[in-house]
Design a protein around this motif. Sequence first.
Motif, mmCIF file in Angstrom:
data_model
loop_
_atom_site.group_PDB
_atom_site.id
_atom_site.type_symbol
_atom_site.label_atom_id
_atom_site.label_comp_id
_atom_site.label_asym_id
_atom_site.label_seq_id
_atom_site.Cartn_x
_atom_site.Cartn_y
_atom_site.Cartn_z
ATOM 1 N N ASN A 1 -5.917 -3.877 -6.721
ATOM 2 C CA ASN A 1 -5.183 -2.731 -7.270
ATOM 3 C C ASN A 1 -5.104 -1.552 -6.297
ATOM 4 O O ASN A 1 -5.629 -0.481 -6.553
ATOM 5 N N ASP A 2 -4.481 -1.793 -5.174
ATOM 6 C CA ASP A 2 -4.345 -0.761 -4.150
ATOM 7 C C ASP A 2 -2.905 -0.300 -4.033
ATOM 8 O O ASP A 2 -2.008 -1.114 -3.842
ATOM 9 N N ASN B 1 8.301 -3.919 -6.992
ATOM 10 C CA ASN B 1 7.652 -4.094 -8.302
ATOM 11 C C ASN B 1 6.760 -5.327 -8.198
ATOM 12 O O ASN B 1 6.746 -5.993 -7.167
ATOM 13 N N GLN B 2 6.028 -5.630 -9.271
ATOM 14 C CA GLN B 2 5.018 -6.691 -9.153
ATOM 15 C C GLN B 2 5.618 -8.065 -8.899
ATOM 16 O O GLN B 2 5.149 -8.820 -8.057
ATOM 17 N N TRP B 3 6.672 -8.407 -9.662
ATOM 18 C CA TRP B 3 7.200 -9.759 -9.451
ATOM 19 C C TRP B 3 7.766 -9.923 -8.049
ATOM 20 O O TRP B 3 7.641 -10.987 -7.432
ATOM 21 N N SER B 4 8.359 -8.863 -7.519
ATOM 22 C CA SER B 4 8.891 -8.960 -6.148
ATOM 23 C C SER B 4 7.751 -9.193 -5.157
ATOM 24 O O SER B 4 7.868 -10.007 -4.233
ATOM 25 N N ALA B 5 6.643 -8.474 -5.357
ATOM 26 C CA ALA B 5 5.514 -8.607 -4.427
ATOM 27 C C ALA B 5 4.893 -9.998 -4.527
ATOM 28 O O ALA B 5 4.566 -10.620 -3.510
ATOM 29 N N ILE B 6 4.758 -10.495 -5.751
ATOM 30 C CA ILE B 6 4.175 -11.842 -5.925
ATOM 31 C C ILE B 6 5.061 -12.869 -5.212
ATOM 32 O O ILE B 6 4.583 -13.721 -4.451
ATOM 33 N N LEU B 7 6.375 -12.762 -5.438
ATOM 34 C CA LEU B 7 7.277 -13.767 -4.847
ATOM 35 C C LEU B 7 7.375 -13.623 -3.330
ATOM 36 O O LEU B 7 7.470 -14.630 -2.612
ATOM 37 N N ALA B 8 7.315 -12.399 -2.820
ATOM 38 C CA ALA B 8 7.323 -12.216 -1.349
ATOM 39 C C ALA B 8 6.083 -12.883 -0.755
ATOM 40 O O ALA B 8 6.156 -13.569 0.274
ATOM 41 N N ASP C 1 -3.493 -9.298 -2.639
ATOM 42 C CA ASP C 1 -4.745 -8.570 -2.856
ATOM 43 C C ASP C 1 -4.503 -7.164 -3.411
ATOM 44 O O ASP C 1 -5.297 -6.639 -4.189
ATOM 45 N N ASP C 2 -3.387 -6.549 -3.023
ATOM 46 C CA ASP C 2 -3.089 -5.178 -3.469
ATOM 47 C C ASP C 2 -2.617 -5.101 -4.927
ATOM 48 O O ASP C 2 -2.570 -4.017 -5.505
ATOM 49 N N HIS D 1 4.050 -3.879 -4.093
ATOM 50 C CA HIS D 1 4.369 -3.833 -5.539
ATOM 51 C C HIS D 1 4.664 -2.412 -6.016
ATOM 52 O O HIS D 1 5.272 -2.234 -7.070
ATOM 53 N N ILE D 2 4.240 -1.412 -5.241
ATOM 54 C CA ILE D 2 4.563 -0.015 -5.590
ATOM 55 C C ILE D 2 5.975 0.305 -5.093
ATOM 56 O O ILE D 2 6.809 0.872 -5.812
ATOM 57 N N LYS D 3 6.249 -0.084 -3.862
ATOM 58 C CA LYS D 3 7.578 0.166 -3.272
ATOM 59 C C LYS D 3 8.664 -0.580 -4.066
ATOM 60 O O LYS D 3 9.732 -0.037 -4.321
#
Length: 296
Positions: A86-87, A101-108, A79-80, A97-99
């Motif tokens: 976009n939070d 990156n985006q692909w890492s957040a999606i895969l986590a 959601d972020d 995804h800020i800490k």
Amino acid sequence: MSIKQWQNEITKNLEDILQENLPDHYLKEVINYSVLPPGKLFRPLLVYSLASDINGVSKEHQTLACAIELHHTYTLIHDDLPAMDNDDLRRGRPSSHIKFNQWSAILAGDALLNLSYELLANLSPTCLPAVLKDFSLSCGAQGLVLGQCMDLANENDTLKKLLKIHELKTARLIQTSLSCSAFISQRNDMEVKLKEIGYALGIVFQLLDDLCELIEDVNQHEKEINPFLHFKTEELTQLINTNCQIIFSHTQEYKLINLMNYIQSYLTKINQKLLKNKEKIVQKIDIKINQLNLQK
Ligand code: GRG
């Protein structure tokens, strides 16, 4: 056990699960950061408090509580993302995804979604089919995912449509926390009543979250979807009060004392926060906070 002790136990179980079920890889770091320390553990505590009202919190309830929290964390990470809400901040820290990156957040998020089902697979065959069906229906394309999709597509121009989004996005996971907890306790007969409590609680939880959001500076998307900025406050206050009454009467009817006490402790905290920040809220909307009936 007190709520604090339950919180500690759930947190320890989450730590152990991540330690034991993830490979020693950078992905583990992203997942650990996203899950720990946890938030309020609202949904796992619903699992626990209901179980303790029936015949106690078993190892299987502990597993369910962690599966739900991991699934919840995946929804927050996704959601972020910039493509969704976009939070940049989550729980007062940089979003995943800020800490990273985006692909890492999606895969986590993907990994957590799958891990939640891997945990559920450990439940006993007596409750597993009912839990799996209920959980997947609540979280998938007929539930939470659909709610998110309707939200992002801005299908929220009437209060009825907005309530549908809240029901799918927020109430479904709360409902499944209660019903699956009862399935594990072999109390499938409680399903209908628990779904009603879960629905009412989901709507109250979301509307109070929307109201509390007015205390902070909200982003453009949040402004667009906050019902208090678009619909009549009396109508929304009424909705909160009616649904609180449903929660109070149903929990009383079924003598769900621990569940009621936990929900009441949460409502009391929110009430205190709203009263403390009354000035900030009335600057934005015309509402009488003292007309909210959040106490039994
Ligand atoms: C990505 C499929 C997908 C869905 C995302 C749940 C969700 C849908 C988005 C989260 C944003 C949001 C406004 C959800 C409504 C429920 C809510 C207020 C979630 C926050 O849950 P808390 O308050 O958070 O329990 P903590 O930090 O305590 O865990």
